[in-house]
Scaffold this motif. Structure first.
Motif, PDB file in Angstrom:
ATOM      1  N   GLY A  72      -2.110  -1.468 -30.962  1.00 21.33           N
ATOM      2  CA  GLY A  72      -2.624  -0.411 -30.087  1.00 21.33           C
ATOM      3  C   GLY A  72      -1.724  -0.191 -28.876  1.00 21.33           C
ATOM      4  O   GLY A  72      -1.484   0.948 -28.469  1.00 21.33           O
ATOM      5  N   LEU A  73      -1.217  -1.270 -28.303  1.00 21.70           N
ATOM      6  CA  LEU A  73      -0.281  -1.135 -27.183  1.00 21.70           C
ATOM      7  C   LEU A  73       1.018  -0.481 -27.641  1.00 21.70           C
ATOM      8  O   LEU A  73       1.566   0.379 -26.949  1.00 21.70           O
ATOM      9  CB  LEU A  73       0.021  -2.501 -26.562  1.00 21.70           C
ATOM     10  CG  LEU A  73      -0.934  -2.952 -25.481  1.00 21.70           C
ATOM     11  CD1 LEU A  73      -0.634  -4.375 -25.049  1.00 21.70           C
ATOM     12  CD2 LEU A  73      -0.878  -2.033 -24.279  1.00 21.70           C
ATOM     13  N   PHE A  74       1.514  -0.888 -28.797  1.00 25.93           N
ATOM     14  CA  PHE A  74       2.728  -0.256 -29.329  1.00 25.93           C
ATOM     15  C   PHE A  74       2.514   1.243 -29.525  1.00 25.93           C
ATOM     16  O   PHE A  74       3.353   2.060 -29.157  1.00 25.93           O
ATOM     17  CB  PHE A  74       3.139  -0.881 -30.664  1.00 25.93           C
ATOM     18  CG  PHE A  74       3.773  -2.239 -30.561  1.00 25.93           C
ATOM     19  CD1 PHE A  74       4.498  -2.634 -29.447  1.00 25.93           C
ATOM     20  CD2 PHE A  74       3.657  -3.137 -31.603  1.00 25.93           C
ATOM     21  CE1 PHE A  74       5.095  -3.884 -29.374  1.00 25.93           C
ATOM     22  CE2 PHE A  74       4.248  -4.392 -31.548  1.00 25.93           C
ATOM     23  CZ  PHE A  74       4.971  -4.760 -30.433  1.00 25.93           C
ATOM     24  N   ALA A  75       1.367   1.600 -30.112  1.00 23.62           N
ATOM     25  CA  ALA A  75       1.090   3.011 -30.394  1.00 23.62           C
ATOM     26  C   ALA A  75       0.969   3.826 -29.119  1.00 23.62           C
ATOM     27  O   ALA A  75       1.379   4.987 -29.076  1.00 23.62           O
ATOM     28  CB  ALA A  75      -0.193   3.133 -31.222  1.00 23.62           C
ATOM     29  N   SER A  76       0.424   3.215 -28.071  1.00 22.05           N
ATOM     30  CA  SER A  76       0.263   3.952 -26.821  1.00 22.05           C
ATOM     31  C   SER A  76       1.541   3.966 -25.980  1.00 22.05           C
ATOM     32  O   SER A  76       1.598   4.645 -24.964  1.00 22.05           O
ATOM     33  CB  SER A  76      -0.906   3.383 -26.010  1.00 22.05           C
ATOM     34  OG  SER A  76      -0.649   2.054 -25.617  1.00 22.05           O
ATOM     35  N   HIS A  77       2.557   3.214 -26.401  1.00 15.35           N
ATOM     36  CA  HIS A  77       3.859   3.184 -25.724  1.00 15.35           C
ATOM     37  C   HIS A  77       4.976   3.354 -26.750  1.00 15.35           C
ATOM     38  O   HIS A  77       5.859   2.495 -26.871  1.00 15.35           O
ATOM     39  CB  HIS A  77       4.055   1.857 -24.976  1.00 15.35           C
ATOM     40  CG  HIS A  77       3.104   1.635 -23.864  1.00 15.35           C
ATOM     41  ND1 HIS A  77       1.853   1.092 -24.048  1.00 15.35           N
ATOM     42  CD2 HIS A  77       3.213   1.886 -22.545  1.00 15.35           C
ATOM     43  CE1 HIS A  77       1.248   1.012 -22.880  1.00 15.35           C
ATOM     44  NE2 HIS A  77       2.039   1.495 -21.953  1.00 15.35           N
ATOM     45  N   PRO A  78       4.959   4.437 -27.538  1.00 14.94           N
ATOM     46  CA  PRO A  78       5.984   4.582 -28.582  1.00 14.94           C
ATOM     47  C   PRO A  78       7.388   4.665 -27.996  1.00 14.94           C
ATOM     48  O   PRO A  78       7.588   5.238 -26.924  1.00 14.94           O
ATOM     49  CB  PRO A  78       5.595   5.883 -29.283  1.00 14.94           C
ATOM     50  CG  PRO A  78       4.818   6.648 -28.268  1.00 14.94           C
ATOM     51  CD  PRO A  78       4.113   5.612 -27.435  1.00 14.94           C
ATOM     52  N   SER A  79       8.318   4.052 -28.696  1.00 15.32           N
ATOM     53  CA  SER A  79       9.743   4.052 -28.337  1.00 15.32           C
ATOM     54  C   SER A  79      10.022   3.441 -26.966  1.00 15.32           C
ATOM     55  O   SER A  79      11.069   3.671 -26.387  1.00 15.32           O
ATOM     56  CB  SER A  79      10.320   5.465 -28.418  1.00 15.32           C
ATOM     57  OG  SER A  79      10.155   5.971 -29.727  1.00 15.32           O
ATOM     58  N   GLU A  80       9.102   2.636 -26.465  1.00 12.36           N
ATOM     59  CA  GLU A  80       9.269   1.985 -25.166  1.00 12.36           C
ATOM     60  C   GLU A  80       9.388   0.474 -25.400  1.00 12.36           C
ATOM     61  O   GLU A  80       8.593  -0.108 -26.132  1.00 12.36           O
ATOM     62  CB  GLU A  80       8.037   2.285 -24.307  1.00 12.36           C
ATOM     63  CG  GLU A  80       8.175   1.976 -22.864  1.00 12.36           C
ATOM     64  CD  GLU A  80       6.927   2.406 -22.088  1.00 12.36           C
ATOM     65  OE1 GLU A  80       6.508   1.639 -21.220  1.00 12.36           O
ATOM     66  OE2 GLU A  80       6.374   3.484 -22.367  1.00 12.36           O
ATOM     67  N   ALA A  81      10.383  -0.153 -24.796  1.00  8.05           N
ATOM     68  CA  ALA A  81      10.557  -1.601 -24.934  1.00  8.05           C
ATOM     69  C   ALA A  81       9.490  -2.319 -24.120  1.00  8.05           C
ATOM     70  O   ALA A  81       9.367  -2.095 -22.914  1.00  8.05           O
ATOM     71  CB  ALA A  81      11.946  -2.011 -24.474  1.00  8.05           C
ATOM     72  N   LEU A  82       8.704  -3.154 -24.786  1.00  8.22           N
ATOM     73  CA  LEU A  82       7.636  -3.902 -24.117  1.00  8.22           C
ATOM     74  C   LEU A  82       7.985  -5.389 -24.143  1.00  8.22           C
ATOM     75  O   LEU A  82       8.072  -5.989 -25.214  1.00  8.22           O
ATOM     76  CB  LEU A  82       6.297  -3.667 -24.817  1.00  8.22           C
ATOM     77  CG  LEU A  82       5.824  -2.216 -24.913  1.00  8.22           C
ATOM     78  CD1 LEU A  82       4.504  -2.136 -25.683  1.00  8.22           C
ATOM     79  CD2 LEU A  82       5.678  -1.604 -23.533  1.00  8.22           C
ATOM     80  N   PRO A  83       8.187  -5.987 -22.970  1.00 10.23           N
ATOM     81  CA  PRO A  83       8.502  -7.417 -22.924  1.00 10.23           C
ATOM     82  C   PRO A  83       7.331  -8.263 -23.424  1.00 10.23           C
ATOM     83  O   PRO A  83       6.163  -7.885 -23.278  1.00 10.23           O
ATOM     84  CB  PRO A  83       8.747  -7.692 -21.439  1.00 10.23           C
ATOM     85  CG  PRO A  83       8.918  -6.360 -20.796  1.00 10.23           C
ATOM     86  CD  PRO A  83       8.177  -5.374 -21.646  1.00 10.23           C
TER      87      PRO A  83
END
Length: 144
Positions: A72-83
């Protein structure tokens, strides 16, 4: 250095003071990530947060609660690098900073195995990436 404050007051006032302190602390307690309740579609991958279901080509994919929250976090931040530390702090109710990165890596690797996006004709991938804050992941989404 810890400090101790001694306050002398009546029992009634001490109960009121204790309640006020608890209320103040409760405001700042960490609240784990709760998705906004959206439905995301990335090619064959469908993430239905209100129903807490993930499907690929209409087939249900069984995920753990943490895997679902990470996705869900990935989907809400597409194409954004999340540490990894961001993911850990956002999802775990009481983050264990000593083992947090390992926990995230384990959950993401399990998620990747279950989704198998690399083997599908999907327009999204979970990619390992080094961020300024250390290891992390990017949910890469491309237009198809």
């Amino acid at each position: 250095m810890s400090k101790l404050i001694v306050i002398e007051c009546s029992d009634e006032k001490s109960d009121r003071l204790a309640k006020q302190i608890k209320d103040i602390v409760a405001e700042y307690e960490y609240q784990p990530f709760r998705g906004p309740g959206k439905v995301y579609e990335f090619g064959p991958l469908r993430i239905d947060q209100p129903q807490q279901e993930v499907t690929i080509h209409g087939n249900f994919v069984s995920l753990s609660r943490r895997e679902f929250q990470i996705l869900g976090l990935f989907a809400s931040h597409p194409s954004e690098a999340l540490p990894c530390d961001f993911l850990h702090n956002a999802i775990w109710p009481h983050p264990d900073m000593e083992h947090g990165i390992e926990e995230v890596i384990g959950q993401v690797e399990s998620l990747k195995k279950k989704l198998r996006l690399e083997t599908l004709d999907a327009n999204c991938r979970i990619i390992e990436e080094n961020t300024q804050r250390g290891p992390g992941y990017r949910f890469a989404v491309s237009a198809k």
